[in-house]
Design an enzyme around this catalytic site. Structure first.
Site, short mmCIF file in Angstrom:
data_model
loop_
_atom_site.label_atom_id
_atom_site.label_comp_id
_atom_site.label_asym_id
_atom_site.label_seq_id
_atom_site.Cartn_x
_atom_site.Cartn_y
_atom_site.Cartn_z
N LYS A 56 22.81 -9.40 -0.03
CA LYS A 56 24.30 -9.95 -0.11
C LYS A 56 24.88 -9.53 0.94
O LYS A 56 26.23 -9.40 0.95
CB LYS A 56 24.62 -9.53 -1.39
CG LYS A 56 23.69 -10.01 -2.41
CD LYS A 56 24.43 -9.65 -4.04
CE LYS A 56 23.17 -9.82 -4.90
NZ LYS A 56 23.26 -8.88 -6.05
N ARG A 83 11.67 2.98 3.36
CA ARG A 83 11.05 2.10 4.58
C ARG A 83 11.98 0.89 5.04
O ARG A 83 12.77 0.44 4.04
CB ARG A 83 9.75 1.37 4.05
CG ARG A 83 9.38 0.23 5.01
CD ARG A 83 7.91 -0.36 4.78
NE ARG A 83 6.83 0.81 5.13
CZ ARG A 83 5.64 0.34 5.11
NH1 ARG A 83 5.31 -0.57 5.00
NH2 ARG A 83 4.87 1.74 5.41
N HIS A 115 6.31 6.81 11.20
CA HIS A 115 5.47 6.73 10.02
C HIS A 115 4.96 7.94 9.66
O HIS A 115 3.74 8.06 9.95
CB HIS A 115 4.69 5.47 9.98
CG HIS A 115 4.26 5.01 8.74
ND1 HIS A 115 4.39 5.67 7.49
CD2 HIS A 115 3.35 4.05 8.24
CE1 HIS A 115 3.94 5.04 6.62
NE2 HIS A 115 3.24 3.76 6.93
N ARG A 134 0.90 -1.27 -0.07
CA ARG A 134 0.12 -0.18 -0.13
C ARG A 134 0.81 1.35 0.12
O ARG A 134 0.81 2.21 -0.73
CB ARG A 134 -0.91 0.03 1.20
CG ARG A 134 -1.72 -1.27 1.40
CD ARG A 134 -2.09 -1.39 2.83
NE ARG A 134 -2.87 -0.29 3.19
CZ ARG A 134 -4.41 -0.43 3.47
NH1 ARG A 134 -5.03 -1.24 2.74
NH2 ARG A 134 -4.93 0.51 3.61
N THR A 135 1.71 1.26 0.96
CA THR A 135 2.71 2.62 0.98
C THR A 135 3.45 2.79 -0.24
O THR A 135 3.66 3.99 -0.74
CB THR A 135 3.15 2.76 2.45
OG1 THR A 135 2.52 2.26 3.46
CG2 THR A 135 4.20 3.77 2.63
N1 ASP Z 1 2.61 -1.99 6.55
C1 ASP Z 1 2.19 -1.97 5.10
C2 ASP Z 1 2.28 -0.82 4.47
O1 ASP Z 1 2.08 0.08 4.95
C3 ASP Z 1 1.31 -3.16 4.73
C4 ASP Z 1 1.08 -3.11 3.32
O2 ASP Z 1 1.97 -3.10 2.60
O3 ASP Z 1 0.02 -3.97 3.06
O4 ASP Z 1 2.44 -0.64 3.26
N1 ASP Z 2 0.84 0.03 7.22
C1 ASP Z 2 0.99 0.53 8.56
C2 ASP Z 2 2.77 0.35 8.60
O1 ASP Z 2 3.45 0.26 7.66
C3 ASP Z 2 0.50 -0.16 9.50
C4 ASP Z 2 0.56 -1.58 9.56
O2 ASP Z 2 1.28 -2.24 8.73
O3 ASP Z 2 -0.14 -2.03 10.61
O4 ASP Z 2 3.03 0.63 9.88
#
Ligand code: ASP
Ligand code: ASP
Length: 355
Positions: A127, A149, A177, A99-100
């Site tokens: 590596k 990240r 975040h 998602r991010t």
């Molecule tokens: N923690 C991840 C994010 O924020 C979860 C995901 O990728 O779906 O992207």
């Molecule tokens: N997407 C958010 C994170 O990356 C929340 C989660 O993953 O629960 O922190």
């Protein structure tokens, strides 16, 4: 991050955003505009965005105001602006994300940047390359902005020290975040018309959550009353040092709350033993329609995603369009990330007032 120093030489705030969509968004919106930036203080004097800690309320408001123009643009058919044309944005994701990563990729592309994604699988980190070597390599590629990240708290700050371009933290370990907290603040401000004075309950796996940490700081800075609600095993031991009210009883914790923000149970960060079973966790700390009845009658339900349906939240609450702002959070995420990419690259682009 130390508190920002006012830069007297930077002059009065220059929105720099401009654009017809922005003007329309400002004029059509009845939402409160940002807390004024004090005279003589630059609206956002930071090179990187590593966290919310250290930001002033007016800096947070400035980024949210900037994001409004992108919410407006993203709702038009063309959704495109060229201000980052010719700039290279590297998304270096050392921890899994869909998602991010997607949100940052869309944000960069909508602003015209050349966006390159570097995932864990392709990286030399596997590596044995050290973090510093990775940073030096990213720097040598002359990127103009790097989004990182990493699963280690503080790793993003370490890389930021070694590169010449702005760095955006897309989540580092349990630390911060920041764009998640900004998108949550924008969602709340648009839905409720304000942030100050609201009671926000942040519920669930607070211990492992960078989302909770960034939100506690952001919402507190913006004047909300923040509560954290978690079973004792998932309550951070130093919670007393953050200005929040802790609750271990879920119903008491959300009683009368204007916003109920649920967190994902972060199983990948648990070596076991934190919760007896997911069923029991759901029974005591999962958000159901019955439990939501304890919050304010018009309470907003939020979740940063991805959701464990049936664990921290039931589908009927998550999918209720009257109560849940979860898909709106995703929409606001793109707009907030566009605002951050634009603002952080203004100095490189020689935008007037930002050099
Ligand atoms: N923690 C991840 C994010 O924020 C979860 C995901 O990728 O779906 O992207
Ligand atoms: N997407 C958010 C994170 O990356 C929340 C989660 O993953 O629960 O922190």
């Amino acid at each position: 991050m130390p508190p920002p120093m006012p830069r007297a030489s930077a002059g009065h705030p220059v929105a720099g955003g401009g654009g017809a969509a922005y003007q329309r968004a400002l004029m059509s919106s009845s939402l409160p505009r940002s807390a004024a930036t004090p005279d003589g203080v630059h609206p956002f004097p930071h090179r990187h965005l590593l966290g919310i800690a250290g930001l002033h309320a007016w800096e947070i408001s400035f980024l949210l105001d900037e994001a409004e123009q992108w919410v407006a643009l993203n709702r038009t058919p063309t959704k495109h602006d060229d201000r980052l044309a010719g700039l290279t944005q590297i998304n270096a994701f050392f921890e899994n994300s869909t998602r991010t990563l997607l949100s940052f990729e869309i944000a960069g592309k909508r602003l015209g940047a050349d966006v390159v994604n570097m995932g864990v699988a392709q990286s030399s980190v596997k590596k044995g390359e050290t973090l510093i070597d990775t940073a030096v390599t990213l720097n040598a590629m002359r990127s103009d902005v790097i989004v990182i990240r990493h699963d280690a708290s503080g790793a993003v700050g370490l890389i930021a020290d070694k590169v010449d371009c702005p760095v955006l933290n897309a989540g580092d370990g349990r630390h911060e975040h920041p764009t998640q907290a900004l998108l949550d603040a924008l969602t709340i401000r648009r839905r409720k018309g304000k942030i100050a004075g609201l009671t926000v309950a942040i519920c669930g796996d607070v211990l492992h959550s960078r989302v909770a940490r960034s939100n506690i700081i952001a919402l507190g800075t913006m004047g909300a009353q923040v509560r954290v609600v978690a079973p004792p095993t998932l309550m951070p031991p130093a919670i007393d040092r953050m200005s929040v009210e802790p609750f271990t009883d879920f119903e008491k914790g959300i009683a009368g709350a204007d916003v109920v923000m649920m967190l994902r149970l972060q199983r990948e960060r648990m070596a076991g033993g934190f919760v007896p079973s997911e069923r029991e966790y759901h029974a005591f700390h999962g958000l159901t329609p019955e439990k939501l009845a304890h919050a304010a009658p018009d309470a907003l339900v939020m979740h940063p995603g991805p959701m464990n349906r049936g664990v921290e939240i039931t589908s009927s609450v998550a999918d209720d369009p009257q109560r849940s702002a979860i898909t709106e959070q995703v929409e606001m995420g793109v707009a907030v990330r566009m605002a951050c990419l634009d603002v952080l690259t203004r100095s490189r682009r020689g935008v007037e007032g930002w050099a």
